[in-house]
Design an enzyme around this catalytic site. Structure first.
Site, PDB file in Angstrom:
ATOM      1  N   ASP A 169      33.016 -53.487-100.395  1.00 28.66           N
ATOM      2  CA  ASP A 169      33.552 -53.892 -99.097  1.00 28.66           C
ATOM      3  C   ASP A 169      32.453 -53.870 -98.045  1.00 28.66           C
ATOM      4  O   ASP A 169      31.942 -52.808 -97.697  1.00 28.66           O
ATOM      5  CB  ASP A 169      34.687 -52.945 -98.698  1.00 28.66           C
ATOM      6  CG  ASP A 169      35.457 -53.439 -97.479  1.00 28.66           C
ATOM      7  OD1 ASP A 169      35.097 -54.505 -96.937  1.00 28.66           O
ATOM      8  OD2 ASP A 169      36.419 -52.758 -97.076  1.00 28.66           O
TER       9      ASP A 169
ATOM     10  N   ASP B  88      33.001 -61.451 -94.224  1.00 30.33           N
ATOM     11  CA  ASP B  88      33.674 -60.265 -94.759  1.00 30.33           C
ATOM     12  C   ASP B  88      34.012 -60.483 -96.227  1.00 30.33           C
ATOM     13  O   ASP B  88      34.604 -61.500 -96.586  1.00 30.33           O
ATOM     14  CB  ASP B  88      34.946 -60.001 -93.943  1.00 30.33           C
ATOM     15  CG  ASP B  88      35.677 -58.750 -94.385  1.00 30.33           C
ATOM     16  OD1 ASP B  88      35.001 -57.792 -94.803  1.00 30.33           O
ATOM     17  OD2 ASP B  88      36.912 -58.734 -94.293  1.00 30.33           O
TER      18      ASP B  88
END
Length: 542
Positions: free
Chosen positions: A161, A376
């Site tokens: 992440d 992202d």
């Protein structure tokens, strides 16, 4: 006596240098005006993909790209989709979420990211115990890697992440609560190099600075992190141990005293993964902790389908096109990385425009600068400012006008451009190119243009934000199949060549049509004209 045609050719020959000079001068001026989109004509040569619908359907067998076999031998980490047949998390494949569930979780993540910009607190249920200072709903469409932790090494599967800083894993004895994971819980007592971090240490102060965690501390530093859905959290000891990022018998990818969270109270939407690998920008992130070796340089290639694999590379392995791609030798294109002090963990980039089917859309630059954009790895669907999405949707619908529309809007949460393709084996979809600062053009893989909703319905894989000042997000569906390079120290983000794509689309040249009268061309169109002109002289003058 020369003929009248010969005389005409003679005068044409005399006038040709002057005409050519005027034309080229105009081209030069137009190129300066063309928004810095370099080599645009190369991207516009292909205006459409011919897509086999079967390539967009989930497969049951793992199909590793040809270059994937040497990933582990080079010290890179293999990236797999959490719910795909290549995933080490076999239990996760028994609970594959529907598109509606994926989009609902994705919306929760987006909502929390937007709340961070406006300093709103969306977490209420758990706020009395763990403040929502970092993180958000991880969703279900995540990618995982295998790492080693401890001495001797214990293998763990973590969600990667780029929007999180702290790396954490579930630990024994799990005194409060642990969700069900596939691998055994990390056992600190079985590692000879494990150590808790004390409250008065510099590392504990960094943790508080990076996460905003201000919990009182007596002896051992405690971390606590909550996520934006209100039910996902992790809490435990902030500790150090040896991190290993390769199966190779080499010390090059081994990091003693790596700081991480040893979670003994965990719950939420993490599937059966063992924890999370934080690739954000703050001091406690893995990127910062390995900076001396890797110089804050890493890249990933997210697999283009659930049934294929990608990679996560660090340091010298980043951008190695020789073994990742045999189809192209072009260098990566770089756009500046920016920082926002409100959410310093995120990687900001500047979007400049969008092209559909080889045509640049008329979107004012202020539309993108008002919202801002981040990249992202955890968000699935790219979010665009409303005006930008409206232009994209209109152009896409026009290019897809021959296909039957599935007209019930928002059946699939935020997706409003869907088609009923029952009876079709192949379809033709327009190319989509996203333009970024520095003349960078990201041509979206076919798997990032359409997403399968069910057996017959397919939807445009983009969505619009609610407000013009909501943060734009380049999601992972539009990043797949290419190497994305994060040069944090150099302040730039690169898009490399097709590195782990299994794309089978066929690019078709633009149709040959007679030119129609039109107003003065847009600067983008003039650049294409100037760079592709062919001047044909009469045979008599050659």
């Amino acid at each position: 006596m020369p003929s009248s045609m010969a005389i005409s050719y003679y005068f044409l020959f005399l006038l040709f240098p002057s005409v050519l000079r005027l034309f080229l001068d105009d081209c030069s001026d137009r190129k300066v005006e063309a928004y810095g989109f370099k080599e645009m004509t190369q991207n516009f040569q292909s205006q459409s993909h011919v897509v086999s619908l079967s390539s967009l359907m989930p497969a049951q067998v793992c199909s590793t790209p040809a270059q994937g076999s040497d990933i582990l031998s080079r010290g890179e980490l293999q990236v797999t989709h959490k719910h795909g047949p290549c995933s080490p998390l076999k239990e996760a494949n028994k609970k594959i979420p529907s598109l509606t569930q994926i989009l609902m979780d994705d919306r929760s993540r987006i909502k929390f990211i937007h709340s961070k910009i406006s300093n709103q607190d969306l977490v209420t249920n758990f706020a009395s115990k763990i403040p929502a200072n970092s993180g958000y709903s991880l969703g279900t469409e995540n990618f995982v890697v295998r790492i080693g932790l401890g001495t001797p090494m214990q293998n763990l599967t973590l969600i990667l992440d780029t929007g999180s800083d702290l790396t954490w894993v579930q630990c024994q004895p799990c005194v409060a609560n642990c969700y069900l994971q596939q691998d055994p819980l990390f056992n600190p007592s079985a590692s000879s190099t494990y150590s808790n971090i004390t409250c008065n240490s510099h590392a504990c102060a960094q943790l508080q600075q990076s996460t905003g965690n201000s919990r009182s501390c007596n002896t051992t530093c405690i971390y606590q992190i909550a996520y934006g859905d209100g039910s996902s959290y992790s809490e435990g000891y902030f500790a150090t141990d040896t991190l290993t990022l390769s199966d190779l018998s080499s010390s090059d990818n081994v990091f003693p005293k790596f700081e991480f969270g040893c979670g003994e109270n965990n719950q939420g939407q993490f599937g059966s993964a063992d924890g999370l690998l934080g690739l954000g920008r703050n001091q406690v992130s893995m990127v910062s902790q390995t900076a001396q070796k890797y110089r804050k340089l890493f890249s990933y290639c997210l697999p283009s389908t659930r049934s294929s694999t990608g990679f996560l590379a660090f340091g010298s392995q980043v951008g190695d096109h020789d073994h990742h791609s045999s189809s192209s030798s072009s260098a990566p294109q770089y756009t500046p990385l920016l920082i926002d002090s409100n959410i310093p963990s995120f990687y900001f980039i500047t979007m400049m425009g969008i092209s559909v089917g080889g045509k640049n859309l008329s979107i004012p630059q202020s539309v993108f600068t008002t919202s801002g954009t981040i990249i992202d790895s955890g968000t699935v669907i790219t979010r665009l400012p409303p005006a930008a999405y409206s232009a994209l949707r209109s152009a896409f619908r026009q290019a897809m006008s021959e296909y039957p529309v599935y007209s019930i809007e928002y059946t699939y949460v935020m997706l409003d451009t869907c088609y009923n393709l029952n009876g079709y084996d192949t379809i033709t979809i327009p190319t989509i190119v996203l333009h970024f600062a520095g003349g960078v053009n990201l041509s979206i893989d076919q798997s990032g243009i359409l997403i399968q909703a069910n057996k017959t319905h397919y939807c445009l894989a983009f969505a619009g934000n609610n407000a013009g000042n909501d943060l734009g997000i380049l999601g992972n569906l539009q990043q797949r199949g290419i190497e994305v390079i994060y040069n944090v120290t150099g302040g730039k983000l690169g898009f490399g060549t097709s590195a782990c794509s299994t794309e089978t689309a066929v690019s078709t040249p633009p149709p040959m049509t007679a030119p129609a009268p039109a107003p003065a061309p847009h600067p983008m169109e003039t650049q294409a004209l100037c760079t592709s002109i062919n001047i044909i002289l009469p045979q008599q003058l050659i």
